[in-house]
Design a protein around this motif. Structure first.
Motif, PDB file in Angstrom:
ATOM      1  N   ALA A 172     -29.509  -4.673 -23.431  1.00 30.21           N
ATOM      2  CA  ALA A 172     -29.843  -5.655 -22.398  1.00 30.21           C
ATOM      3  C   ALA A 172     -28.591  -6.331 -21.850  1.00 30.21           C
ATOM      4  O   ALA A 172     -28.482  -6.571 -20.646  1.00 30.21           O
ATOM      5  CB  ALA A 172     -30.810  -6.696 -22.970  1.00 30.21           C
ATOM      6  N   CYS A 173     -27.643  -6.638 -22.736  1.00 35.27           N
ATOM      7  CA  CYS A 173     -26.394  -7.258 -22.286  1.00 35.27           C
ATOM      8  C   CYS A 173     -25.632  -6.331 -21.335  1.00 35.27           C
ATOM      9  O   CYS A 173     -25.116  -6.765 -20.296  1.00 35.27           O
ATOM     10  CB  CYS A 173     -25.512  -7.593 -23.493  1.00 35.27           C
ATOM     11  N   LYS A 174     -25.566  -5.050 -21.697  1.00 32.21           N
ATOM     12  CA  LYS A 174     -24.856  -4.094 -20.844  1.00 32.21           C
ATOM     13  C   LYS A 174     -25.583  -3.874 -19.508  1.00 32.21           C
ATOM     14  O   LYS A 174     -24.947  -3.730 -18.459  1.00 32.21           O
ATOM     15  CB  LYS A 174     -24.673  -2.772 -21.588  1.00 32.21           C
ATOM     16  N   TYR A 217     -25.574  -4.886 -13.769  1.00 32.43           N
ATOM     17  CA  TYR A 217     -26.313  -5.389 -12.599  1.00 32.43           C
ATOM     18  C   TYR A 217     -25.509  -6.455 -11.854  1.00 32.43           C
ATOM     19  O   TYR A 217     -25.476  -6.485 -10.619  1.00 32.43           O
ATOM     20  CB  TYR A 217     -27.651  -5.975 -13.055  1.00 32.43           C
ATOM     21  N   LYS A 218     -24.828  -7.318 -12.627  1.00 36.21           N
ATOM     22  CA  LYS A 218     -24.037  -8.397 -12.023  1.00 36.21           C
ATOM     23  C   LYS A 218     -22.593  -7.975 -11.753  1.00 36.21           C
ATOM     24  O   LYS A 218     -21.815  -8.754 -11.213  1.00 36.21           O
ATOM     25  CB  LYS A 218     -24.053  -9.627 -12.942  1.00 36.21           C
ATOM     26  N   LEU A 274     -20.888 -12.783 -19.987  1.00 40.66           N
ATOM     27  CA  LEU A 274     -22.269 -13.150 -19.668  1.00 40.66           C
ATOM     28  C   LEU A 274     -22.487 -14.645 -19.830  1.00 40.66           C
ATOM     29  O   LEU A 274     -21.869 -15.296 -20.685  1.00 40.66           O
ATOM     30  CB  LEU A 274     -23.241 -12.394 -20.587  1.00 40.66           C
ATOM     31  N   THR A 275     -23.384 -15.197 -19.026  1.00 40.94           N
ATOM     32  CA  THR A 275     -23.710 -16.620 -19.123  1.00 40.94           C
ATOM     33  C   THR A 275     -24.714 -16.857 -20.247  1.00 40.94           C
ATOM     34  O   THR A 275     -25.287 -15.914 -20.810  1.00 40.94           O
ATOM     35  CB  THR A 275     -24.320 -17.126 -17.812  1.00 40.94           C
ATOM     36  N   LEU A 276     -24.939 -18.134 -20.549  1.00 41.10           N
ATOM     37  CA  LEU A 276     -25.928 -18.497 -21.563  1.00 41.10           C
ATOM     38  C   LEU A 276     -27.314 -17.980 -21.192  1.00 41.10           C
ATOM     39  O   LEU A 276     -28.054 -17.475 -22.047  1.00 41.10           O
ATOM     40  CB  LEU A 276     -25.960 -20.018 -21.737  1.00 41.10           C
ATOM     41  N   ILE A 277     -27.664 -18.075 -19.913  1.00 41.25           N
ATOM     42  CA  ILE A 277     -28.971 -17.578 -19.455  1.00 41.25           C
ATOM     43  C   ILE A 277     -29.061 -16.069 -19.638  1.00 41.25           C
ATOM     44  O   ILE A 277     -30.100 -15.547 -20.062  1.00 41.25           O
ATOM     45  CB  ILE A 277     -29.208 -17.970 -17.980  1.00 41.25           C
ATOM     46  N   ASP A 278     -27.982 -15.366 -19.336  1.00 44.67           N
ATOM     47  CA  ASP A 278     -27.961 -13.908 -19.509  1.00 44.67           C
ATOM     48  C   ASP A 278     -28.231 -13.536 -20.969  1.00 44.67           C
ATOM     49  O   ASP A 278     -29.045 -12.653 -21.256  1.00 44.67           O
ATOM     50  CB  ASP A 278     -26.604 -13.337 -19.091  1.00 44.67           C
TER      51      ASP A 278
END
Length: 289
Positions: A84-86, A91-92, A99-103
């Motif tokens: 999911a992180c990748k 995507y971004k 990655l942000t906290l929301i990510d």
């Protein structure tokens, strides 16, 4: 947290999960019993009663179920989180380490959902084994496999293995939405404020902190519901809401019933998840060599 190929994360998660459950299993048994049986006054009372009734082996009743599946559970969890992180970073169009906290929260929630089926089967067998006793105080199941077969034979596949599955989803998704971001952030924090560059110590502290955070109320309340639904006799609870209402009305009242076993859960969670992350990080390091 180190991220690599899917198979690396899968293997490393398996190692971490296995190490963690082997260390803290008696505390897990005590937590389950305190949640279900109001007559227990403390963790020590639970453990002493079990040893007296059925010997030290009773503390590890149902262990084969989590030992076989807990590693798989965290293998799925870590690899799903990494995937999911990748996916989000692609995507971004940013580096996976930015990655942000929301990510990370979204990735953690996704990992919680992915691991839920494995967790359900494991905890259904484990919980039934942990609380199952005959009139003599002995378990009516001779092994985890015996329990697994009897649940399917008596209640069918759907209810035998997946009773209470909605309560597992209710717990796992928010738990892991909290779990991974807190580990990522506390690891950075401890690296800055602690007078040490010992990576293993920082991994242990960050993992333990993430473990404690994911068991704090209100998430812990979902675990109470999960334990009740998975160990209840067929037909006792119609759904999660029905279980919540009935637990609230039990002897002791709302606050007492929803906090029973909380201290044991928190004491268990620090060494469990400290060990899981230490096992994961160091296995990843060796796999990448």
């Amino acid at each position: 947290m180190d991220k690599g190929h899917f198979y690396e994360e899968f293997v490393a998660g398996n190692v971490g999960g296995l190490l963690g459950i082997l260390i803290v299993y008696p505390l897990d048994t005590a937590k389950i019993r305190m949640q279900l049986y109001p007559h227990y006054t403390s963790m020590r009372n639970v453990l002493n009663s079990m040893i007296k009734a059925d010997g030290y082996a009773s503390l590890y009743r149902g262990l084969p179920s989590p030992s076989l599946l807990f590693g798989l559970n965290f293998a799925v969890s870590f690899s799903s989180y990494g995937y999911a992180c990748k996916y989000i970073s692609n995507y971004k169009n940013i580096d996976v380490n930015n990655l942000t906290l929301i990510d990370m929260t979204l990735a953690g929630g996704f990992a919680g959902a992915c691991q839920s089926p494995v967790r359900q089967i494991m905890e259904r067998c484990k919980s039934v084994m942990q609380v199952s006793e005959s009139l003599t105080g002995k378990s009516k199941y001779t092994s985890t496999l015996h329990c697994f077969i009897q649940l399917i034979r008596n209640e069918g596949l759907k209810y035998g293995l997946f009773r209470g599955y909605s309560s597992v989803l209710l717990r796992e998704i928010p738990q892991f939405a909290v779990y991974y971001p807190i580990y990522e952030y506390t690891k950075i924090l401890y690296s800055k404020i602690l007078p040490t560059d010992n990576k293993m110590m920082i991994q242990l502290l960050a993992g333990g902190s993430a473990g404690v955070a994911q068991w704090l109320p209100p998430i812990y309340y979902a675990d109470i519901i999960k334990s009740k639904m998975q160990t209840a006799v067929p037909g006792e609870y119609n759904n999660v809401y029905d279980c919540m209402v009935k637990v609230s009305k039990e002897q002791g009242g709302l606050m007492k019933n929803y906090h029973r076993g909380l201290l044991t859960a928190l004491l268990r969670s620090f060494p469990l998840h400290a060990t899981i992350f230490l096992g994961y990080e160091n296995t990843m390091k060796h796999l990448k060599k």
